[in-house]
Enzyme design. Structure first.
Site, PDB file in Angstrom:
ATOM      1  N   ASN A  48     -21.085 -47.460  32.596  1.00  0.00           N
ATOM      2  CA  ASN A  48     -19.748 -47.067  32.158  1.00  0.00           C
ATOM      3  C   ASN A  48     -18.790 -48.242  32.032  1.00  0.00           C
ATOM      4  O   ASN A  48     -17.883 -48.215  31.197  1.00  0.00           O
ATOM      5  CB  ASN A  48     -19.166 -46.044  33.142  1.00  0.00           C
ATOM      6  CG  ASN A  48     -17.742 -45.660  32.809  1.00  0.00           C
ATOM      7  OD1 ASN A  48     -17.488 -44.974  31.830  1.00  0.00           O
ATOM      8  ND2 ASN A  48     -16.793 -46.141  33.613  1.00  0.00           N
ATOM      9  N   ASP A 108     -12.474 -40.916  29.553  1.00  0.00           N
ATOM     10  CA  ASP A 108     -13.284 -42.071  29.203  1.00  0.00           C
ATOM     11  C   ASP A 108     -13.076 -43.193  30.225  1.00  0.00           C
ATOM     12  O   ASP A 108     -14.027 -43.767  30.737  1.00  0.00           O
ATOM     13  CB  ASP A 108     -12.913 -42.546  27.788  1.00  0.00           C
ATOM     14  CG  ASP A 108     -13.844 -43.623  27.257  1.00  0.00           C
ATOM     15  OD1 ASP A 108     -14.688 -44.127  28.013  1.00  0.00           O
ATOM     16  OD2 ASP A 108     -13.724 -43.980  26.069  1.00  0.00           O
ATOM     17  N   ASP A 111     -13.752 -50.914  30.630  1.00  0.00           N
ATOM     18  CA  ASP A 111     -14.443 -49.718  30.160  1.00  0.00           C
ATOM     19  C   ASP A 111     -15.258 -50.021  28.907  1.00  0.00           C
ATOM     20  O   ASP A 111     -14.707 -50.415  27.874  1.00  0.00           O
ATOM     21  CB  ASP A 111     -13.426 -48.619  29.877  1.00  0.00           C
ATOM     22  CG  ASP A 111     -14.082 -47.286  29.596  1.00  0.00           C
ATOM     23  OD1 ASP A 111     -14.669 -46.729  30.530  1.00  0.00           O
ATOM     24  OD2 ASP A 111     -14.001 -46.819  28.447  1.00  0.00           O
ATOM     25  N   ASP A 145     -17.104 -49.826  25.469  1.00  0.00           N
ATOM     26  CA  ASP A 145     -16.822 -49.094  24.244  1.00  0.00           C
ATOM     27  C   ASP A 145     -18.120 -48.874  23.480  1.00  0.00           C
ATOM     28  O   ASP A 145     -18.629 -49.762  22.786  1.00  0.00           O
ATOM     29  CB  ASP A 145     -15.841 -49.885  23.379  1.00  0.00           C
ATOM     30  CG  ASP A 145     -15.426 -49.132  22.129  1.00  0.00           C
ATOM     31  OD1 ASP A 145     -15.964 -48.026  21.904  1.00  0.00           O
ATOM     32  OD2 ASP A 145     -14.571 -49.655  21.385  1.00  0.00           O
ATOM     33  N   ASP A 180     -24.967 -43.207  36.489  1.00  0.00           N
ATOM     34  CA  ASP A 180     -23.697 -43.113  37.205  1.00  0.00           C
ATOM     35  C   ASP A 180     -22.584 -42.684  36.254  1.00  0.00           C
ATOM     36  O   ASP A 180     -22.546 -43.094  35.086  1.00  0.00           O
ATOM     37  CB  ASP A 180     -23.364 -44.482  37.809  1.00  0.00           C
ATOM     38  CG  ASP A 180     -22.102 -44.463  38.640  1.00  0.00           C
ATOM     39  OD1 ASP A 180     -22.045 -43.685  39.606  1.00  0.00           O
ATOM     40  OD2 ASP A 180     -21.164 -45.229  38.326  1.00  0.00           O
ATOM     41  N   HIS A 232     -17.852 -39.982  32.127  1.00  0.00           N
ATOM     42  CA  HIS A 232     -16.867 -40.975  31.692  1.00  0.00           C
ATOM     43  C   HIS A 232     -17.323 -41.827  30.518  1.00  0.00           C
ATOM     44  O   HIS A 232     -16.546 -42.657  30.043  1.00  0.00           O
ATOM     45  CB  HIS A 232     -16.516 -41.900  32.858  1.00  0.00           C
ATOM     46  CG  HIS A 232     -15.935 -41.196  34.031  1.00  0.00           C
ATOM     47  ND1 HIS A 232     -14.651 -40.706  34.041  1.00  0.00           N
ATOM     48  CD2 HIS A 232     -16.474 -40.865  35.231  1.00  0.00           C
ATOM     49  CE1 HIS A 232     -14.426 -40.117  35.211  1.00  0.00           C
ATOM     50  NE2 HIS A 232     -15.511 -40.187  35.941  1.00  0.00           N
ATOM     51  N   GLU A 266     -24.806 -38.256  37.293  1.00  0.00           N
ATOM     52  CA  GLU A 266     -23.758 -37.973  38.271  1.00  0.00           C
ATOM     53  C   GLU A 266     -22.565 -37.403  37.508  1.00  0.00           C
ATOM     54  O   GLU A 266     -21.749 -38.134  36.966  1.00  0.00           O
ATOM     55  CB  GLU A 266     -23.339 -39.241  39.025  1.00  0.00           C
ATOM     56  CG  GLU A 266     -22.303 -38.967  40.108  1.00  0.00           C
ATOM     57  CD  GLU A 266     -21.161 -39.973  40.116  1.00  0.00           C
ATOM     58  OE1 GLU A 266     -20.289 -39.835  40.995  1.00  0.00           O
ATOM     59  OE2 GLU A 266     -21.115 -40.862  39.255  1.00  0.00           O
TER      60      GLU A 266
END
Length: 540
Positions: A126, A224, A230, A232, A261, A265, A291
């Site tokens: 993520n 997100d 984060d 993309d 994981d 998100h 998860e």
């Protein structure tokens, strides 16, 4: 508790037919770490030393901790820096991860394979942490509670988003990450006093947040962004690099599955590509679990539908049910599976009692009183539905820090010493059709009736109040047999009646597992489980 309720007797196990296949041994997963495992870089060695007895007790797979390079040698690995460094390169001032070196990891995989114990990788896809340099980019601040809402105009920030991986160089991958490979950050070096503010990165090469709820969870408007830089997954270079990493990992380490994981998100469409790549290039049969931690059964089943049910999820609602029942007085045990994933979609449910996120001192901590832990494990290990996951902290103890001992090297609580016997009961006797006796609020029971080639049965009874008893049918073919509690919490002997029925008891706030004295494997319960895993540490 002791009424004479008698449901229809199930048919006895059928005689084998020529086309019948052998019943495989039950699969059981061990989450092979806890949050406060000592950061001594010896964990892979510890786990490797335990493989023989774990296999003997029926553990078929280990979910190992995130084993890619993180930002510090003490980190659990969720603050990931480099996917391609498994404890091999000198990066961030150290070589070994918290868990050990790449060589030790590969030895663990080889040792596990020799005993039929597979490894599940913990993939953190993520986000990234620990950038090597800052880069300037345009961004806009968003509302932390609704990330769709902008709370500032566009302006330039100085973000830690440049990843060069100087210790690894171009080995394994030549990809370097820049601001346009990320959709958001939570730190601007130009204004460090606003740390924690969520910045959505803007620009021609940045597509912003993934779509919600089509591609990420709709919590907080659009979930997100979770932490760090984060990723993309609308950027083709990101997609290509992470798919390449999946291919590389599958060849580099002998793994049997992946735990993803924070799946709510990041892009579901990318995850589908990842799964398709694994199946297409390495064959089907991978175990994949996400998860998706949310106390919403509907959200979980919707996610499974979107993933075409090629995925499993951890049964978070079941954990919350366990917590509620264990902390209530005389709660209704008959409702323990209400609104759970294992009830709604049993094939896709990984059942558990606790994990590293719900253990004490964690943000998602779910209080479960100690007396209930044996009941919880009986409920996930000895029933027909679900794929059970035993928590390392319950099997070996928790190294929970205290003010006097902030970094304990040995457990400060636990273990739950009855778990090895429950594991053996699952391995040996939890097979075939199941008859439930959920007819009294504080005492429930069930019988597993065996299969054509695993004929030995078990009868389970538990109470969350006083002493409990259940009148249960185990089969007319068992008439005259003498059954005892393999947990050795009850001393009496139960003789099965001519009609195949008998009364089975358990202690107050306890559980008992009744099995015929002549059943195959009873001698295995005499084996002493070695709980002192930290005595096996040999690395410095």
């Amino acid at each position: 508790m002791g009424d004479n309720f008698q449901p229809p007797s199930p048919a006895p196990a059928q005689a084998p037919e020529p086309q019948q296949k052998p019943t495989p041994q039950n699969a059981t997963l061990l989450q092979a770490f806890e949050w406060y495992t000592p950061p001594d870089h010896a964990h892979f060695l510890r786990l490797s030393s335990q493989i023989p007895q774990l296999s003997q007790h029926g553990i078929s797979s280990l979910w190992i901790p995130p084993s890619c390079r993180a930002t510090s040698p003490q980190s659990n690995g969720y603050d990931i820096y480099d996917l391609y460094d498994l404890g091999e390169f000198d990066q961030k001032g150290f070589v070994a991860t918290k868990w050990g070196t790449k060589a030790q990891l590969l030895e663990l995989a080889r040792n596990g394979k020799g005993y039929g114990v597979g490894l599940y990788w913990d993939a953190v896809l993520n986000h990234r942490f620990g950038a090597d340099h800052r880069e300037r980019c345009k961004a806009v601040e968003v509302d932390a509670n609704d990330r769709r809402v902008r709370v500032s105009g566009e302006y330039e920030i100085d973000a830690w988003v440049g990843f060069d991986f100087p210790g690894r160089g171009d080995q394994e991958s030549t990809m370097k990450y820049h601001w346009y490979h990320f959709s958001g950050v939570d730190f601007n070096a130009d204004d460090p006093g606003k740390a924690g503010t969520i910045y959505q990165i803007l620009g021609e090469q940045s597509q912003g947040w993934a779509k919600s709820p089509e591609d990420v969870d709709g919590e907080k408007g659009n979930y997100d962004y979770l932490m760090g830089c984060d990723m993309d997954y609308s950027h083709p270079e990101v997609v290509d690099d992470v798919l390449n990493w999946g291919r590389w990992l599958a060849k580099e380490v002998s793994i049997k599955g992946i735990r993803f994981d924070a799946v709510k998100h990041f892009s579901e469409s990318f995850l589908k590509k990842f799964v398709k790549m694994l199946d297409g290039e390495f064959g089907e049969g991978w175990f994949l679990v996400g998860e998706f931690w949310k106390d919403s059964l509907q959200s979980m089943t919707d996610y499974l539908d979107r993933m075409d049910h090629k995925f499993s999820l951890f049964d978070a609602p079941l954990v919350y049910n366990f917590g509620e029942i264990s902390t209530s007085v005389s709660a209704d045990l008959r409702k323990v599976f209400d609104d759970t994933l294992v009830q709604k979609a049993p094939v896709c449910a990984v059942t558990l009692v606790q994990n590293h996120d719900t253990q004490p001192l964690q943000a998602l901590h779910v209080p479960i009183t100690p007396w209930f832990l044996p009941l919880g494990y009986a409920l996930i290990l000895l029933r027909e539905a679900g794929y059970p996951c035993v928590f390392y902290g319950d099997l070996y103890g928790l190294c929970t820090p205290t003010s006097d001992n902030p970094s304990p090297a040995r457990p400060t609580s636990g273990p739950v010493t009855i778990i090895p016997k429950l594991l053996l009961a699952r391995k040996l006797y939890a097979y075939g059709p199941q008859t439930d006796y959920f007819d009294y609020p504080t005492c429930i029971g069930w019988v597993r009736h065996g299969t054509w080639d695993r004929k030995d049965k078990c009868a389970v009874v538990m109470s969350n109040a006083g002493e409990g008893w259940k009148w249960m049918f185990v089969g007319v073919e068992c008439a005259g047999q003498q059954w005892t509690d393999v947990l050795e919490w009850r001393e009496e002997v139960v003789t099965i009646g001519e009609n195949g029925w008998a009364e089975f008891r358990c202690g107050g706030c306890s559980v008992s597992v009744w099995v015929w004295e002549g059943a195959e494997g009873r001698d295995e319960f005499e084996t002493q489980f070695d709980f002192d895993i930290y005595a096996a540490s040999t690395a410095k």
